[in-house]
Design a protein around this motif. Structure first.
Motif, PDB file in Angstrom:
ATOM      1  N   MET A   1     -15.582   1.845 -25.294  1.00 37.91           N
ATOM      2  CA  MET A   1     -14.768   2.345 -24.186  1.00 37.91           C
ATOM      3  C   MET A   1     -13.316   2.514 -24.653  1.00 37.91           C
ATOM      4  O   MET A   1     -12.719   1.601 -25.228  1.00 37.91           O
ATOM      5  CB  MET A   1     -14.816   1.371 -23.006  1.00 37.91           C
ATOM      6  N   SER A   2     -12.776   3.706 -24.415  1.00 36.82           N
ATOM      7  CA  SER A   2     -11.408   3.972 -24.854  1.00 36.82           C
ATOM      8  C   SER A   2     -10.406   3.170 -24.034  1.00 36.82           C
ATOM      9  O   SER A   2     -10.695   2.714 -22.919  1.00 36.82           O
ATOM     10  CB  SER A   2     -11.099   5.466 -24.740  1.00 36.82           C
ATOM     11  N   ARG A   3      -9.225   2.988 -24.596  1.00 34.94           N
ATOM     12  CA  ARG A   3      -8.177   2.233 -23.918  1.00 34.94           C
ATOM     13  C   ARG A   3      -7.741   2.916 -22.618  1.00 34.94           C
ATOM     14  O   ARG A   3      -7.453   2.257 -21.615  1.00 34.94           O
ATOM     15  CB  ARG A   3      -6.976   2.069 -24.851  1.00 34.94           C
ATOM     16  N   LYS A   4      -7.730   4.249 -22.635  1.00 36.73           N
ATOM     17  CA  LYS A   4      -7.309   4.995 -21.450  1.00 36.73           C
ATOM     18  C   LYS A   4      -8.260   4.750 -20.288  1.00 36.73           C
ATOM     19  O   LYS A   4      -7.838   4.530 -19.144  1.00 36.73           O
ATOM     20  CB  LYS A   4      -7.229   6.483 -21.787  1.00 36.73           C
ATOM     21  N   ILE A   5      -9.563   4.782 -20.561  1.00 35.67           N
ATOM     22  CA  ILE A   5     -10.557   4.540 -19.501  1.00 35.67           C
ATOM     23  C   ILE A   5     -10.476   3.104 -19.011  1.00 35.67           C
ATOM     24  O   ILE A   5     -10.560   2.835 -17.803  1.00 35.67           O
ATOM     25  CB  ILE A   5     -11.974   4.858 -20.031  1.00 35.67           C
ATOM     26  N   ARG A   6     -10.295   2.164 -19.943  1.00 37.17           N
ATOM     27  CA  ARG A   6     -10.185   0.762 -19.552  1.00 37.17           C
ATOM     28  C   ARG A   6      -8.961   0.517 -18.667  1.00 37.17           C
ATOM     29  O   ARG A   6      -9.040  -0.213 -17.681  1.00 37.17           O
ATOM     30  CB  ARG A   6     -10.115  -0.114 -20.807  1.00 37.17           C
ATOM     31  N   ASP A   7      -7.846   1.152 -18.990  1.00 35.44           N
ATOM     32  CA  ASP A   7      -6.638   1.005 -18.179  1.00 35.44           C
ATOM     33  C   ASP A   7      -6.859   1.573 -16.775  1.00 35.44           C
ATOM     34  O   ASP A   7      -6.408   0.997 -15.779  1.00 35.44           O
ATOM     35  CB  ASP A   7      -5.457   1.714 -18.840  1.00 35.44           C
ATOM     36  N   ARG A   8      -7.563   2.699 -16.695  1.00 34.28           N
ATOM     37  CA  ARG A   8      -7.841   3.292 -15.385  1.00 34.28           C
ATOM     38  C   ARG A   8      -8.751   2.403 -14.548  1.00 34.28           C
ATOM     39  O   ARG A   8      -8.557   2.259 -13.337  1.00 34.28           O
ATOM     40  CB  ARG A   8      -8.469   4.677 -15.563  1.00 34.28           C
ATOM     41  N   LEU A   9      -9.754   1.812 -15.206  1.00 35.42           N
ATOM     42  CA  LEU A   9     -10.651   0.906 -14.485  1.00 35.42           C
ATOM     43  C   LEU A   9      -9.909  -0.321 -13.984  1.00 35.42           C
ATOM     44  O   LEU A   9     -10.120  -0.775 -12.853  1.00 35.42           O
ATOM     45  CB  LEU A   9     -11.811   0.495 -15.400  1.00 35.42           C
ATOM     46  N   GLU A  10      -9.028  -0.865 -14.828  1.00 33.38           N
ATOM     47  CA  GLU A  10      -8.240  -2.023 -14.410  1.00 33.38           C
ATOM     48  C   GLU A  10      -7.331  -1.659 -13.241  1.00 33.38           C
ATOM     49  O   GLU A  10      -7.190  -2.437 -12.281  1.00 33.38           O
ATOM     50  CB  GLU A  10      -7.421  -2.547 -15.584  1.00 33.38           C
ATOM     51  N   LEU A  11      -6.710  -0.494 -13.310  1.00 34.74           N
ATOM     52  CA  LEU A  11      -5.831  -0.056 -12.231  1.00 34.74           C
ATOM     53  C   LEU A  11      -6.614   0.166 -10.943  1.00 34.74           C
ATOM     54  O   LEU A  11      -6.180  -0.234  -9.854  1.00 34.74           O
ATOM     55  CB  LEU A  11      -5.111   1.227 -12.649  1.00 34.74           C
ATOM     56  N   THR A  12      -7.787   0.799 -11.061  1.00 36.24           N
ATOM     57  CA  THR A  12      -8.625   1.028  -9.886  1.00 36.24           C
ATOM     58  C   THR A  12      -9.084  -0.287  -9.275  1.00 36.24           C
ATOM     59  O   THR A  12      -9.078  -0.458  -8.046  1.00 36.24           O
ATOM     60  CB  THR A  12      -9.851   1.871 -10.275  1.00 36.24           C
ATOM     61  N   GLY A  13      -9.488  -1.237 -10.134  1.00 39.13           N
ATOM     62  CA  GLY A  13      -9.895  -2.549  -9.621  1.00 39.13           C
ATOM     63  C   GLY A  13      -8.756  -3.275  -8.925  1.00 39.13           C
ATOM     64  O   GLY A  13      -8.949  -3.883  -7.860  1.00 39.13           O
ATOM     65  N   SER A  14      -7.554  -3.197  -9.480  1.00 39.19           N
ATOM     66  CA  SER A  14      -6.400  -3.859  -8.868  1.00 39.19           C
ATOM     67  C   SER A  14      -6.093  -3.269  -7.499  1.00 39.19           C
ATOM     68  O   SER A  14      -5.895  -3.995  -6.519  1.00 39.19           O
ATOM     69  CB  SER A  14      -5.174  -3.732  -9.783  1.00 39.19           C
ATOM     70  N   TYR A  15      -6.084  -1.930  -7.430  1.00 40.35           N
ATOM     71  CA  TYR A  15      -5.798  -1.289  -6.146  1.00 40.35           C
ATOM     72  C   TYR A  15      -6.915  -1.540  -5.136  1.00 40.35           C
ATOM     73  O   TYR A  15      -6.660  -1.625  -3.933  1.00 40.35           O
ATOM     74  CB  TYR A  15      -5.592   0.218  -6.342  1.00 40.35           C
ATOM     75  N   SER A  16      -8.141  -1.652  -5.600  1.00 41.55           N
ATOM     76  CA  SER A  16      -9.253  -1.936  -4.690  1.00 41.55           C
ATOM     77  C   SER A  16      -9.103  -3.318  -4.061  1.00 41.55           C
ATOM     78  O   SER A  16      -9.300  -3.495  -2.860  1.00 41.55           O
ATOM     79  CB  SER A  16     -10.584  -1.844  -5.439  1.00 41.55           C
ATOM     80  N   ILE A  17      -8.743  -4.298  -4.881  1.00 38.29           N
ATOM     81  CA  ILE A  17      -8.539  -5.659  -4.365  1.00 38.29           C
ATOM     82  C   ILE A  17      -7.374  -5.689  -3.370  1.00 38.29           C
ATOM     83  O   ILE A  17      -7.457  -6.314  -2.300  1.00 38.29           O
ATOM     84  CB  ILE A  17      -8.288  -6.634  -5.534  1.00 38.29           C
ATOM     85  N   ILE A  18      -6.285  -4.993  -3.715  1.00 33.23           N
ATOM     86  CA  ILE A  18      -5.131  -4.944  -2.809  1.00 33.23           C
ATOM     87  C   ILE A  18      -5.518  -4.289  -1.487  1.00 33.23           C
ATOM     88  O   ILE A  18      -5.130  -4.744  -0.401  1.00 33.23           O
ATOM     89  CB  ILE A  18      -3.967  -4.183  -3.474  1.00 33.23           C
ATOM     90  N   PHE A  19      -6.308  -3.207  -1.563  1.00 30.16           N
ATOM     91  CA  PHE A  19      -6.719  -2.506  -0.351  1.00 30.16           C
ATOM     92  C   PHE A  19      -7.605  -3.391   0.526  1.00 30.16           C
ATOM     93  O   PHE A  19      -7.442  -3.428   1.754  1.00 30.16           O
ATOM     94  CB  PHE A  19      -7.461  -1.223  -0.730  1.00 30.16           C
ATOM     95  N   ILE A  20      -8.538  -4.107  -0.091  1.00 26.50           N
ATOM     96  CA  ILE A  20      -9.423  -4.996   0.665  1.00 26.50           C
ATOM     97  C   ILE A  20      -8.616  -6.098   1.346  1.00 26.50           C
ATOM     98  O   ILE A  20      -8.812  -6.401   2.532  1.00 26.50           O
ATOM     99  CB  ILE A  20     -10.495  -5.597  -0.260  1.00 26.50           C
ATOM    100  N   MET A  21      -7.680  -6.712   0.623  1.00 28.52           N
ATOM    101  CA  MET A  21      -6.842  -7.755   1.200  1.00 28.52           C
ATOM    102  C   MET A  21      -5.966  -7.198   2.317  1.00 28.52           C
ATOM    103  O   MET A  21      -5.730  -7.861   3.337  1.00 28.52           O
ATOM    104  CB  MET A  21      -5.970  -8.397   0.117  1.00 28.52           C
ATOM    105  N   PHE A  22      -5.497  -5.973   2.144  1.00 31.22           N
ATOM    106  CA  PHE A  22      -4.691  -5.320   3.173  1.00 31.22           C
ATOM    107  C   PHE A  22      -5.491  -5.147   4.455  1.00 31.22           C
ATOM    108  O   PHE A  22      -4.987  -5.408   5.560  1.00 31.22           O
ATOM    109  CB  PHE A  22      -4.204  -3.970   2.649  1.00 31.22           C
ATOM    110  N   ILE A  23      -6.745  -4.719   4.339  1.00 31.22           N
ATOM    111  CA  ILE A  23      -7.603  -4.548   5.515  1.00 31.22           C
ATOM    112  C   ILE A  23      -7.869  -5.896   6.184  1.00 31.22           C
ATOM    113  O   ILE A  23      -7.818  -6.019   7.415  1.00 31.22           O
ATOM    114  CB  ILE A  23      -8.932  -3.872   5.124  1.00 31.22           C
ATOM    115  N   ILE A  24      -8.141  -6.929   5.376  1.00 36.08           N
ATOM    116  CA  ILE A  24      -8.421  -8.259   5.927  1.00 36.08           C
ATOM    117  C   ILE A  24      -7.219  -8.786   6.715  1.00 36.08           C
ATOM    118  O   ILE A  24      -7.372  -9.408   7.775  1.00 36.08           O
ATOM    119  CB  ILE A  24      -8.798  -9.232   4.793  1.00 36.08           C
ATOM    120  N   ILE A  25      -6.024  -8.541   6.210  1.00 31.92           N
ATOM    121  CA  ILE A  25      -4.815  -9.021   6.883  1.00 31.92           C
ATOM    122  C   ILE A  25      -4.474  -8.150   8.083  1.00 31.92           C
ATOM    123  O   ILE A  25      -4.097  -8.652   9.148  1.00 31.92           O
ATOM    124  CB  ILE A  25      -3.636  -9.052   5.886  1.00 31.92           C
ATOM    125  N   LEU A  26      -4.613  -6.831   7.935  1.00 27.85           N
ATOM    126  CA  LEU A  26      -4.160  -5.908   8.969  1.00 27.85           C
ATOM    127  C   LEU A  26      -5.095  -5.861  10.173  1.00 27.85           C
ATOM    128  O   LEU A  26      -4.630  -5.714  11.312  1.00 27.85           O
ATOM    129  CB  LEU A  26      -4.013  -4.502   8.370  1.00 27.85           C
TER     130      LEU A  26
END
Length: 280
Positions: free
Chosen positions: A1-26
């Motif tokens: 897996m290239s570094r670019k794809i890995r960085d995108r997956l990490e970014l997507t995972g981070s934003y997904s967790i933030i979005f889920i926590m945002f929904i739980i709080i909101l």
């Protein structure tokens, strides 16, 4: 897996967790806000988006003679402001003494602050009840305020002491060479430089009386002495009570003074977070 794809997956995972926590709080916040504008008092007939929004519950809280909401609000503000001013000043003095003075028992005093943070507050409730009863401060706002002030000192004093330690001692020495005493150093040098951490302490101390339910429920007995958390609880706790929408309206209004204090202190709170990341 290239570094670019890995960085995108990490970014997507981070934003997904933030979005889920945002929904739980909101989600519960939106439900509370929407419920406060629903007509009627039933929980089951309420919806998150009212069909016919109404301010009847907010009006009832401030105008109905059976509502003690204004009294509870006033009580909470008195306790919060007194606790905030008194405890923050005492905490700053205590932290300054532990940071700048060298005295017998200083080391063990710091250890005591750490140990006191390890025990839950519930452990001392019976002792606090007996103490206030013996000195005649049970069922009084003064007794409740004194407990809040005393309880805020251990953790916050240790926190502020750590911040004071980051302030160069050369500033103290320069001021003393110009003839300044300890109090002048404290008020003219230490306090202005410690505004960020003091703002954090002030905000936490102000929020505590608005959020705490357990301690007021043990100490306070008269309805005219209730704080907001305890008074609003009785809206839905009493037998045959069905005041969930009024409870929601009262809960929404609790955020007003807290948000106001946060906005006033926002500049120092943000700088405090930045300073905490850079100072060692």
């Amino acid at each position: 897996m290239s570094r670019k794809i890995r960085d995108r997956l990490e970014l997507t995972g981070s934003y997904s967790i933030i979005f889920i926590m945002f929904i739980i709080i909101l989600y519960p916040l939106l439900w509370t806000l929407g419920m406060s504008f629903n007509e009627g008092a039933s929980l089951y007939s309420s919806s998150i988006i009212p069909e016919t929004p109404s301010l009847e519950h907010y009006i009832w809280l401030f105008t109905d003679p059976n509502s003690h909401y204004v009294t509870w609000y006033k009580n909470t503000l008195i306790v919060a402001l007194t606790t905030t001013i008194s405890s923050t000043f005492i905490i700053a003095l205590t932290a300054y003494a532990f940071s700048r003075y060298r005295f017998v028992g200083r080391k063990y005093g710091i250890y005591a602050f750490l140990l006191l943070q390890m025990f839950p507050v519930l452990m001392g409730m019976v002792a606090l009840y007996i103490l206030l009863n013996n000195i005649g401060l049970l069922d009084s706002l003064l007794g409740l305020t004194l407990i809040y002030i005393g309880g805020a000192i251990p953790m916050n004093a240790f926190l502020v002491k750590g911040y004071f330690d980051t302030i160069p001692r050369e500033l103290d020495e320069s001021a003393r060479m110009d003839g300044a005493g300890h109090f002048r150093v404290f008020f003219t040098i230490m306090l202005p430089l410690a505004k960020p951490i003091l703002a954090v302490v002030l905000l936490f101390n102000f929020m505590a009386p608005f959020m705490d339910f357990i301690l007021p429920s043990i100490i306070l007995r008269s309805e005219e002495n209730f704080t907001l958390a305890l008074g609003l609880y009785n809206f839905v706790n009493d037998q045959f009570s069905n005041n969930f929408t009024r409870f929601a309206a009262g809960s929404v209004l609790i955020a007003v003074p807290i948000a106001t204090v946060y906005l006033v202190l926002q500049r120092w709170l943000i700088s405090g977070l930045t300073a905490g990341a850079t100072k060692g």
